[in-house]
Every structure is written in C-alpha cells, then in structure tokens.
Design a protein around this motif. Structure first.
Motif, PDB file in Angstrom:
ATOM      1  N   VAL A 411       0.836  -1.204   0.000  1.00  0.00           N
ATOM      2  CA  VAL A 411       0.000   0.000   0.000  1.00  0.00           C
ATOM      3  C   VAL A 411       0.867   1.248   0.000  1.00  0.00           C
ATOM      4  CG1 VAL A 411      -1.647   1.327   1.368  1.00  0.00           C
ATOM      5  CG2 VAL A 411      -1.964  -1.142   1.083  1.00  0.00           C
ATOM      6  N   ALA A 412       1.888   1.275   0.849  1.00  0.00           N
ATOM      7  CA  ALA A 412       2.760   2.442   0.925  1.00  0.00           C
ATOM      8  C   ALA A 412       3.515   2.666  -0.380  1.00  0.00           C
ATOM      9  CB  ALA A 412       3.746   2.272   2.078  1.00  0.00           C
ATOM     10  N   ARG A 414       2.583   2.163  -3.394  1.00  0.00           N
ATOM     11  CA  ARG A 414       1.737   2.725  -4.442  1.00  0.00           C
ATOM     12  C   ARG A 414       1.423   4.209  -4.223  1.00  0.00           C
ATOM     13  NH1 ARG A 414      -0.586  -1.182  -7.705  1.00  0.00           N
ATOM     14  NH2 ARG A 414      -0.190  -3.340  -7.032  1.00  0.00           N
ATOM     15  N   MET A 415       1.788   4.739  -3.071  1.00  0.00           N
ATOM     16  CA  MET A 415       1.481   6.130  -2.769  1.00  0.00           C
ATOM     17  C   MET A 415       2.553   7.102  -3.226  1.00  0.00           C
ATOM     18  SD  MET A 415      -0.018   5.514   1.107  1.00  0.00           S
ATOM     19  CE  MET A 415      -0.313   7.266   1.369  1.00  0.00           C
ATOM     20  N   TRP A 416       3.711   6.583  -3.631  1.00  0.00           N
ATOM     21  CA  TRP A 416       4.826   7.459  -4.001  1.00  0.00           C
ATOM     22  C   TRP A 416       5.648   6.803  -5.101  1.00  0.00           C
ATOM     23  CZ3 TRP A 416       9.951   8.057  -0.910  1.00  0.00           C
ATOM     24  CH2 TRP A 416      10.724   9.060  -1.491  1.00  0.00           C
ATOM     25  N   LYS A 427      12.869   5.671  -0.952  1.00  0.00           N
ATOM     26  CA  LYS A 427      11.633   4.887  -0.922  1.00  0.00           C
ATOM     27  C   LYS A 427      11.899   3.465  -0.441  1.00  0.00           C
ATOM     28  CE  LYS A 427       7.806   3.192  -3.749  1.00  0.00           C
ATOM     29  NZ  LYS A 427       7.065   3.297  -5.020  1.00  0.00           N
TER      30      LYS A 427
END
Length: 472
Positions: A411-412, A414-416, A427
């Motif tokens: 999930v994290a 896909r946010m950046w 990242k």
C-alpha cells in the motif's frame, strides 16, 4: 553493470549459459561439499578421526565426476547449443566454461572441510573472493569490448583463483589432532548419489523458466525480452542467494544434533530457523516486489524497466523456492534425503508444467507467473512437512502477521513513485522501515527468540568437548 556494456540479447545469452553451467557446477559443489561435511561433522565432537581419509575419498570422487562432466560439456557443446538452445553460436562460449565443473568439484572438497570444522568465516571469504573476482573479470572483459566467450572466460579464471585460495585456507586450518583416516570411513556413496539428484533438481528449478523462454525466442524482440526477463530473475535471486547461508550454517549443526539423537533440540532449532527464514524472505520480497519498477530503473538501463511486472512475480516465487530448499536441506542434514528430493520435486513439476503451457501464450509473463505459483505451493508444502516431521512450530498467526506487514508495504509503495535514483533509495529504505515497524508492532518475532536461536547455534558449533554427548 554488464547490462550497460552489452546488448539485451547478449545479456540474455550470458544468463542462459551461466545457468546451464551452474546446474552441473552446483550439483558437484553441493554434493561433494555436504558429502564431505556430513560424515566429518558427525565426528566433530570425537576429534575428527577420519579427517584425512574423508578428504582423500572426496578428491577421488571430485576428479572422476568433475572430469566426466567437464568432458561432456566440452565435447557436447555443439549439440547442446544447436538442439537444446536453438543457437549454434553459443557452442564456443560454452566450451570456454566447460572446465569449471572439474575445478569446482575439487574446490568443493575444501569448502566441505571448512564447513565441517566450523570455519564459517573462511568459507564466507571464499564466496566473497569468488564473487568479487568473477564480477571484476567479467565486467572487465565486457568493458574492453570482448565478446561473450571472453566475458564468460572471466568465470573460468575466477574459479581457478578461488581453488588456490581454498587450498591455502584448508592447509592453514587443519584441526590439531585430526586423524589420518586409516580405519573404516563413514558411508558417503549412497548419500552423495541421492544428494546429486537433489542438487540437480534445485538448480534446474531456478533456470527452467529461462530455458523455456530461450527456446521460444525466434525474433530479435523476443531475444531482447529474454534479456530483460533475466535481469528481473537476477534480482529475484538475491533473497534466495542470501538465504543459502542459512543452509550452509545449519547443515553441520543439525547433523551434529542428529548424531547425538537430540530430537528436542532439533525441533527447537528447526522451528526457530523456519520462522526467521520466513521473516527475512517476506521482508526482502515485499520491498522488492512492491517497488519493482523502481528497482529495475535503479539497477539497469531504462529499457529493462519493461520487466517490472515479471519481477513482482519472480521475487515471490524465488522466495518460495528458497524456503523450500532451506526445508529440504534440513531433511538432508537429518538423513532424510529422499524426503528432501520430494520437497524440491513439488515446485519443479509445477513450474515445468505451467511454463511449458503458459510461456508459449504469454511469453515472459507466463513464465514469471509459473514461478510464482510453483514457489508458493512449494513453500506451503515445506512448512507443513517441517511441522509434521520435526514438530517445528510455525503458526498460521505468525504467517498472517508477515502477510499484514507485506500488505502495508505494498500500500505504501503505491502512494509514491519517485523519479530520481536518490528518491528510489529513500523509498526502498522507507518501505523496509514500514515492514519492520509492523513486525515489531504485531510482535511477530520476539528479540528473545532471536537471541535464543543464536545461543543454540553457538552451542552446537562450539569447539570439541571431552564431555559425554548428552552433557555436550
């Protein structure tokens, strides 16, 4: 780095030939390594009375088996290239690496000796020297503009250097009081034969998908796609390769415990090792899979980002392979080699059937999907086998916690979507931190468990003792 010096098609050919030579190499090195290490490890507490005899017998097997394989590859390079790979131009490069199995076979006897006498640091040094010299010579040949044959020749020369260093390490590390081995030797032949089959299956498992793709590649675009795919497979093998250290360290420890009939300690050690292995694999794979596009852009030229989707599948599939192989080595060390072969056969049969079916339709995506499914099934079967045979405790709740951590990382990720290399590194570090935070918050693994596992390993790998086996 090699991907920046040669074309994608040449890079694909390099990986195909490397995998072909890896199969007999690893069959010989792992068979001889553990065929020497297991009986020698069993005598560790007794002062190694068969030390010289086991080494002499190992060298005889190495020269016979290694010479046979090297001769077969050298003389059969033409048919292998033309009929198996569909590319006659690969015959000469294959002949250049043909001597390596003979060199590796002799080298394996020395590595097995270091493994049995617990000189793990020297064993690791040999791996580091081999990897560093191989990389330097291969990249150097490519940077000077040489072709595929000379590039692979760096592999051959590096193996010679590693053999010379292994001889020095063994000579200077001979245990005081080790016996000359004039009496009857512990059995080796039956274990070595079964282990050879096992190791062949393990290494065929890692390369079957790539061989299928090379055979199907009939256009330049498909040849390039094989090169892109092989770059993703290389990254996906990183967790697998790192976890190989678990097998190398664990094998002599469990062999010693098995010789002492300490079933309770084996159960505790296997359970702890299985949980830590699953944790590390989930950690590395979740970060690599969730940031697959960034990983490809960070390490390879821009065109190689085309294999990002394949990397997502391959990294999980190879992690499943790793857990399967780790479990299989546990069975090997406890004299259950047929069960070890059965564990490896499960994902091998699945990946063979699926890749032959899916790759002609979906090409690289079909091959990667085949690996992911085979690895998942193999890991599940292996955990069940460890639980039933060794009473190893790997609870579904623990696995659910690892899955939750992996989902949070996905999930994290896909946010950046960072563009620059520095952003990609940040990242990756952030994703790694998220995984560790979730694991700590859910108390998936206790620090005390890791400390206890280290204490048990240190106790099992300590110096020979004059105490009775039960007290030891």
């Amino acid at each position: 780095y090699l991907t920046r010096l040669v074309s994608p098609a040449t890079y694909g050919d390099y990986n195909v030939l490397s995998q072909i030579i890896t199969i007999p190499n690893m069959v010989l090195i792992q068979t001889l390594l553990f065929a020497v290490s297991r009986p020698m490890s069993a005598e560790f507490e007794a002062g190694l009375p068969s030390y010289d005899g086991l080494r002499r017998r190992g060298f005889r097997v190495a020269l016979a088996a290694g010479g046979l394989v090297a001769g077969f590859l050298f003389l059969g390079a033409g048919p292998i290239a033309s009929y198996f790979l569909g590319d006659a131009a690969l015959a000469e490069p294959l002949r250049i690496v043909a001597p390596i199995p003979l060199i590796y076979a002799v080298y394996a006897v020395n590595v097995g000796t270091l493994n049995a006498i617990r000189r793990f640091q020297l064993q690791a040094t040999l791996d580091v020297v081999m990897a560093a010299s191989k990389a330097a010579m291969i990249i150097g040949a490519a940077a000077l503009g040489y072709g595929l044959g000379h590039i692979l020749g760096g592999f051959t020369l590096a193996s010679v250097l590693a053999l010379a260093l292994s001889i020095f390490f063994v000579v200077t590390s001979r245990p005081s009081g080790a016996g000359g081995g004039s009496g009857p030797l512990p059995p080796m032949a039956s274990f070595a034969a079964v282990l050879a089959i096992f190791t062949a299956g393990v290494n065929l498992l890692q390369g079957f998908d790539l061989f299928v793709l090379k055979r199907l590649a009939t256009t330049q675009a498909m040849e390039d796609a094989v090169g892109f795919y092989s770059s993703a497979a290389l990254i996906a093998r990183v967790p697998y390769s790192m976890m190989a250290a678990v097998s190398l360290v664990m094998f002599p420890l469990i062999a010693t415990l098995h010789a002492a009939r300490d079933e309770a300690e084996i159960s505790r050690h296997v359970g702890g090792t299985a949980r830590i292995s699953a944790l590390l694999l989930a950690f590395m794979s979740s970060v690599g899979a969730s940031a697959a596009p960034e990983v490809q852009r960070l390490l390879f030229p821009a065109a190689y980002a085309a294999a990002a989707d394949e990397l997502r599948l391959l990294v999980w599939g190879l992690s499943g392979y790793s857990l399967t192989v780790t479990a299989a080595w546990i069975f090997n060390s406890a004299h259950r080699s047929r069960a070890a072969i059965g564990l490896v056969a499960v994902p091998l049969v699945i990946v063979a059937g699926l890749s032959i079916t899916l790759a002609p339709i979906h090409f690289t995506t079909g091959a990667a999907l085949s690996v992911a499914i085979a690895g998942g099934v193999g890991a599940l079967v292996s955990l069940v086998a460890l639980t039933r045979v060794f009473k190893a405790r790997v609870s579904p709740v623990f696995l659910a916690k690892l899955a939750a951590a992996a989902c949070m990382v996905e999930v994290a990720a896909r946010m950046w979507m960072p563009a620059g290399k520095l952003g990609i590194l940040v990242k990756l570090a952030a994703l790694a931190l998220i995984f560790m935070v979730v694991v700590a918050a859910t108390r998936a693994v206790q620090p005390s468990e890791i400390r206890a596992l280290r204490r048990r390993g240190a106790s099992a790998s300590g110096p020979p003792s004059s105490s009775p086996p039960a007290a030891s």
